[in-house]
Design an enzyme around this catalytic site. Structure first.
Site, PDB file in Angstrom:
ATOM      1  N   MET A  47     -37.933  -9.014 -46.609  1.00 33.14           N
ATOM      2  CA  MET A  47     -38.322 -10.412 -46.804  1.00 33.14           C
ATOM      3  C   MET A  47     -39.794 -10.572 -46.427  1.00 33.14           C
ATOM      4  SD  MET A  47     -35.005 -12.716 -46.028  1.00 33.14           S
ATOM      5  CE  MET A  47     -35.112 -12.745 -44.260  1.00 33.14           C
TER       6      MET A  47
ATOM      7  N   HIS B  48     -40.731  -2.233 -40.807  1.00 33.10           N
ATOM      8  CA  HIS B  48     -40.697  -2.125 -42.276  1.00 33.10           C
ATOM      9  C   HIS B  48     -41.438  -0.858 -42.729  1.00 33.10           C
ATOM     10  CE1 HIS B  48     -40.507  -6.664 -41.843  1.00 33.10           C
ATOM     11  NE2 HIS B  48     -39.459  -6.419 -42.609  1.00 33.10           N
TER      12      HIS B  48
ATOM     13  N   SER C 194     -39.778  -7.526 -35.002  1.00 31.80           N
ATOM     14  CA  SER C 194     -39.137  -8.505 -35.864  1.00 31.80           C
ATOM     15  C   SER C 194     -40.228  -9.366 -36.471  1.00 31.80           C
ATOM     16  CB  SER C 194     -38.199  -9.379 -35.020  1.00 31.80           C
ATOM     17  OG  SER C 194     -37.903 -10.581 -35.712  1.00 31.80           O
TER      18      SER C 194
HETATM   19  O1  PAF Z   1     -33.115  -7.591 -43.576  1.00 31.06           O
HETATM   20  C1  PAF Z   1     -33.708  -8.315 -44.413  1.00 31.06           C
HETATM   21  O2  PAF Z   1     -34.933  -8.395 -44.445  1.00 31.06           O
HETATM   22  C2  PAF Z   1     -32.881  -9.111 -45.403  1.00 31.06           C
HETATM   23  O3  PAF Z   1     -31.692  -9.550 -44.836  1.00 31.06           O
HETATM   24  C3  PAF Z   1     -32.618  -8.345 -46.710  1.00 31.06           C
HETATM   25  C4  PAF Z   1     -31.776  -7.112 -46.469  1.00 31.06           C
HETATM   26  C5  PAF Z   1     -33.941  -7.950 -47.352  1.00 31.06           C
HETATM   27  C6  PAF Z   1     -31.852  -9.244 -47.686  1.00 31.06           C
HETATM   28  O4  PAF Z   1     -32.577 -10.399 -47.983  1.00 31.06           O
END
Ligand code: PAF
Length: 304
Positions: free
Chosen positions: A30, A37, A186
């Site tokens: 997201m 990430h 986060s």
């Molecule tokens: O973990 C996330 O960022 C979200 O829940 C995901 C898996 C991209 C689904 O929108």
């Protein structure tokens, strides 16, 4: 790296590589990228010939309007970080592309979605996650999709839906990446003020405390939970839950006799944070060590 906005563009971009047998990896996100990430993107880069990152702030999984509105967004910054991590395609659709008018289907996983995050955020949260992840897997049809262990319950939900719906993809769960002081990374951490950032460390400490106590031989989870809750209370955070659960079924455990997961959710000011940690008991460690010894013996025997 190319940024694509439509499903048709993404499918076209993937057609040639797929036909040529290139292994496609998908990292659903997201946005608001941090090292967590990036660790997923780097893992995908190592293991796949083509890496797709999806960037979509999925309105369907937000239970609080304010949380959706204040969710951090900076596509330009995200795009340059993804390019730096070696991502090939950034799929950044708008909400209408994902949920066109008349959209009427929901993917709903029962059981494991009804506790912890599901109980606190409501049924719609995991329905939203399951629906969008199913769509992303159908759209990109990757060989592997990468998710983080920080969202442990989400990882289980995705594993279950992939199994139940026979989606042909391998799900890889990567370890939680932490700040130097242990706070789980986060996207929401940027919302913490300086004082709140300090308070947030209570989540890490509560998990570490439970892990230490389990490692030292404590088995009664009620005692571990009481101690963890008092650590959280002392820091002045609003705890939603601290539980010790079976790491596959998420059922609460009263007595530790195998691997378990400590899970926590708390609000620090207006920011809701979650984290988790695997608990390894004294006996698990002994068993693992003796199994390692046994398998070392077997491989030694095999190599003779
Ligand atoms: O973990 C996330 O960022 C979200 O829940 C995901 C898996 C991209 C689904 O929108």
């Amino acid at each position: 790296m190319r940024t694509l906005r439509t499903i048709a563009e993404l499918r076209t971009a993937l057609r040639g590589p797929r036909a040529a047998g290139v292994r496609i990896g998908l990292v659903p996100t997201m946005g608001a990228f941090h090292d967590g990430h990036l660790s997923l993107m780097r893992r995908a880069r190592e293991e796949c010939g083509l890496v797709v990152v999806s960037l979509f702030v999925n309105p369907a999984q937000f239970n609080e309007g304010g949380d959706l509105e204040s969710y951090p967004r900076d596509e330009q910054r995200d795009a340059s970080m993804a390019a730096e991590a070696g991502v090939d395609l950034l799929f950044a659709p708008d909400a209408e592309e994902v949920y066109p008018p008349g959209f009427a289907t929901t993917v709903s996983v029962s059981g494991i979605t009804e506790v912890l995050e599901g109980a606190h955020r409501g049924r719609a949260h995991f329905d939203g996650v399951a629906t969008v992840v199913t769509k992303l897997l159908n759209i990109a049809a990757p060989e592997i999709a990468y998710f983080g262990q920080k969202d442990a319950q989400q990882a289980l939900v995705i594993g279950r839906l992939v199994r139940d719906l026979n989606i042909d993809v391998e799900i890889e769960i990567c370890p939680t990446v932490r700040e130097h002081d242990g706070l789980a990374m986060s996207s929401r951490n940027v919302r913490l003020g300086a004082g709140e950032r300090q308070q947030a460390l209570a989540l890490t400490r509560s998990l570490q405390l439970a892990a230490r106590r389990a490692g030292a031989g404590a088995t009664e989870t009620e005692q571990l939970i009481t101690e963890a809750l008092s650590e959280l209370e002392h820091a002045g955070v609003q705890t939603e839950y601290f539980q010790i659960v079976n790491s596959q079924t998420l059922e609460p455990i009263t007595r530790l006799n195998g691997p378990a997961l400590a899970v926590v959710a708390a609000r620090v000011g207006n920011t809701r944070l979650i984290d988790n940690q695997q608990l390894t008991t004294h006996t698990d460690r002994l068993t693992t060590a003796s199994n390692a010894g046994a398998s070392a013996d077997v491989s030694a025997a095999g190599s003779q």
